[in-house]
Design a protein around this motif. Sequence first.
Motif, PDB file in Angstrom:
ATOM      1  N   LYS A 268       0.842  -1.212   0.000  1.00 54.54           N
ATOM      2  CA  LYS A 268       0.000   0.000   0.000  1.00 54.54           C
ATOM      3  C   LYS A 268       0.874   1.257   0.000  1.00 54.54           C
ATOM      4  N   ALA A 269       2.008   1.211   0.700  1.00 58.46           N
ATOM      5  CA  ALA A 269       2.924   2.353   0.693  1.00 58.46           C
ATOM      6  C   ALA A 269       3.486   2.576  -0.702  1.00 58.46           C
ATOM      7  N   ARG A 270       3.760   1.488  -1.414  1.00 59.18           N
ATOM      8  CA  ARG A 270       4.264   1.606  -2.786  1.00 59.18           C
ATOM      9  C   ARG A 270       3.192   2.178  -3.715  1.00 59.18           C
ATOM     10  N   VAL A 271       1.948   1.809  -3.475  1.00 58.19           N
ATOM     11  CA  VAL A 271       0.850   2.363  -4.274  1.00 58.19           C
ATOM     12  C   VAL A 271       0.811   3.884  -4.119  1.00 58.19           C
ATOM     13  N   GLU A 272       0.904   4.338  -2.891  1.00 55.80           N
ATOM     14  CA  GLU A 272       0.871   5.786  -2.645  1.00 55.80           C
ATOM     15  C   GLU A 272       2.110   6.473  -3.200  1.00 55.80           C
ATOM     16  N   ALA A 273       3.252   5.810  -3.117  1.00 55.63           N
ATOM     17  CA  ALA A 273       4.478   6.389  -3.669  1.00 55.63           C
ATOM     18  C   ALA A 273       4.390   6.526  -5.184  1.00 55.63           C
ATOM     19  N   ALA A 274       3.547   5.692  -5.801  1.00 59.79           N
ATOM     20  CA  ALA A 274       3.347   5.762  -7.246  1.00 59.79           C
ATOM     21  C   ALA A 274       2.330   6.832  -7.638  1.00 59.79           C
ATOM     22  N   GLY A 275       1.840   7.572  -6.649  1.00 57.38           N
ATOM     23  CA  GLY A 275       0.898   8.648  -6.932  1.00 57.38           C
ATOM     24  C   GLY A 275      -0.546   8.212  -6.977  1.00 57.38           C
ATOM     25  N   ARG A 276      -0.849   7.044  -6.432  1.00 57.61           N
ATOM     26  CA  ARG A 276      -2.221   6.540  -6.416  1.00 57.61           C
ATOM     27  C   ARG A 276      -2.712   6.456  -4.979  1.00 57.61           C
ATOM     28  N   PRO A 277      -4.021   6.582  -4.753  1.00 60.87           N
ATOM     29  CA  PRO A 277      -4.524   6.350  -3.391  1.00 60.87           C
ATOM     30  C   PRO A 277      -4.369   4.883  -3.029  1.00 60.87           C
ATOM     31  N   ALA A 278      -4.137   4.601  -1.754  1.00 56.09           N
ATOM     32  CA  ALA A 278      -3.929   3.216  -1.315  1.00 56.09           C
ATOM     33  C   ALA A 278      -5.105   2.329  -1.695  1.00 56.09           C
ATOM     34  N   SER A 279      -6.303   2.892  -1.696  1.00 51.84           N
ATOM     35  CA  SER A 279      -7.500   2.112  -2.007  1.00 51.84           C
ATOM     36  C   SER A 279      -7.603   1.751  -3.486  1.00 51.84           C
ATOM     37  N   ALA A 280      -6.715   2.299  -4.332  1.00 51.90           N
ATOM     38  CA  ALA A 280      -6.773   1.992  -5.768  1.00 51.90           C
ATOM     39  C   ALA A 280      -6.398   0.551  -6.057  1.00 51.90           C
ATOM     40  N   LEU A 281      -5.673  -0.094  -5.142  1.00 55.87           N
ATOM     41  CA  LEU A 281      -5.244  -1.480  -5.340  1.00 55.87           C
ATOM     42  C   LEU A 281      -5.925  -2.377  -4.317  1.00 55.87           C
ATOM     43  N   THR A 282      -6.668  -3.352  -4.793  1.00 56.39           N
ATOM     44  CA  THR A 282      -7.309  -4.344  -3.937  1.00 56.39           C
ATOM     45  C   THR A 282      -6.384  -5.549  -3.826  1.00 56.39           C
ATOM     46  N   ILE A 283      -5.939  -5.863  -2.611  1.00 55.90           N
ATOM     47  CA  ILE A 283      -5.013  -6.962  -2.381  1.00 55.90           C
ATOM     48  C   ILE A 283      -5.795  -8.170  -1.870  1.00 55.90           C
ATOM     49  N   VAL A 284      -5.736  -9.267  -2.624  1.00 61.44           N
ATOM     50  CA  VAL A 284      -6.462 -10.475  -2.246  1.00 61.44           C
ATOM     51  C   VAL A 284      -5.489 -11.634  -2.098  1.00 61.44           C
ATOM     52  N   SER A 285      -5.759 -12.472  -1.112  1.00 59.29           N
ATOM     53  CA  SER A 285      -4.901 -13.627  -0.850  1.00 59.29           C
ATOM     54  C   SER A 285      -5.618 -14.901  -1.260  1.00 59.29           C
ATOM     55  N   LEU A 286      -4.848 -15.879  -1.703  1.00 56.64           N
ATOM     56  CA  LEU A 286      -5.409 -17.186  -2.004  1.00 56.64           C
ATOM     57  C   LEU A 286      -5.786 -17.909  -0.710  1.00 56.64           C
TER      58      LEU A 286
END
Length: 485
Positions: A268-286
């Motif tokens: 999520k920190a990398r998402v924000e560092a890329a200029g996107r809101p953290a909520s822009a990426l949905t992280i799902v686990s198997l």
Amino acid sequence: MTNHTSPAPDADWSERDGHLVLGAMVRTLGSFPSGWRYPGAHNDPSTDPRALKRLALAAEKAGFDYLFLGDWLATDPELEFSDPHLLSRIDSLSTAAYLAAITRRIGLVGTVETAHSEPYATARAAASVDRLSGGRFGLNLTVGADAKVEANFGPPGARAQLDRFEVADEYVTVLRGLWDTWGEDAFTRNAATAAIIDRSRVTPLDHVGPAFEVAGPLNVQRPVQGHVPLVHAGTSRRAQQFAAEQADIYVVAPTSLGDAAEFYHDTKARVEAAGRPASALTIVSLVLPIVGETRADAWAVYDRLVELFPVDDGTPEAAKLDLPGNRNIRHLRQVIGLPLVERRFDEAVTPGTASRFTAAGARLVDLVNRRSGRTIGGKRPVTYRHLLVAHLIRSPIVVGSPTDIADHLETWFRASAVDGFNVLNAFLHEQFETFARLVVPELHSRGLVRDDYGATTLRGHLGSPRPPAPLPALAAAIAPTTRTD
């Protein structure tokens, strides 16, 4: 199952609100190697269309956010005993189009390999399925290197010399650029002026890059969702960064809650560092749930799957199977660090023997206990077969009652270790339908999933905004040349 809100890393887990995301991993022969042998299980790929339809309708009835259709552009008879679901499968984009006509609300995620496809063809196919489904398509991009796949595509071209993730970044740029070559309302359908389109809203792409040269425009209108949501899987640092910068859904497979939470917050920190809101990426686990009406029922299902798991026990029947070299007692001996002279697979492990196991062997005993409830010296003892299966099958298996499974999912979600789960099935159809019938209502009672579909698109299910349409361009940019001679 939308509107997941990511709390700060040091927030108390109970502060997290919203709904978790549920995806169904589609493997018609199941995700447990012996699942197809379970009595009543689907085991005939020639009837996959019927099985896919039944699975899709069950998932939609339960309110799953999407079906995940993986793919692999190769096969190998060697997979018979480890990954039988990979032996033969219908193309994922064709499957998505087929299921689009059968379902109404559930999302449909197909898979494309960036190394062995052209972005123009992919953009066109993805936009087409998105149109056909009313905005429910998602595109999983794989960026791996696989010798068996490479062997099916002839000599490598100049693109093979480039960094594969840099190629994937450019691939995504071309995809989104092509989707934006059509503006909204480009078809004016003005019969009075004979102008069916507004040419200022259809523009070329004229992309020239290290890996691709694509003129455009696309010959399909902009997707219903603007841009088809992109999915990526993999936990390497490069995969993580690619997902943080480009993906809408990121599929991961952490081995523990602690590792999952750490990886989640780092991503999520990398998402924000890329200029996107953290909520822009949905992280799902198997997750591979094995569920029964009661915990004992679930243990019985797991025990039966273990019993059906082929091992080299020295019998003539086993010799005929040409099993992998890790299916024998000698291999298990290397793991637990004991000679195991004349031990049989279905023999109980005695307390004296277990006390001499290596640390790796002790971990296997603990894993067997978590999966089956079996204990050393107990009424339901740990067997050598259970130890070998626990060692060989590293899937994220959770065995238990509906409450047990829901507890696991809730714990990971509340701890901000995931935004949701891609649910595997040990076999079709009983196990998936039991999860849908018993576990999903339990999640609903806890406020973790929604009552019904609140949106009509995959982006809507994810709570992801639709990318804005491109601004109209000058009509001259695409106007045809008129001859005057």
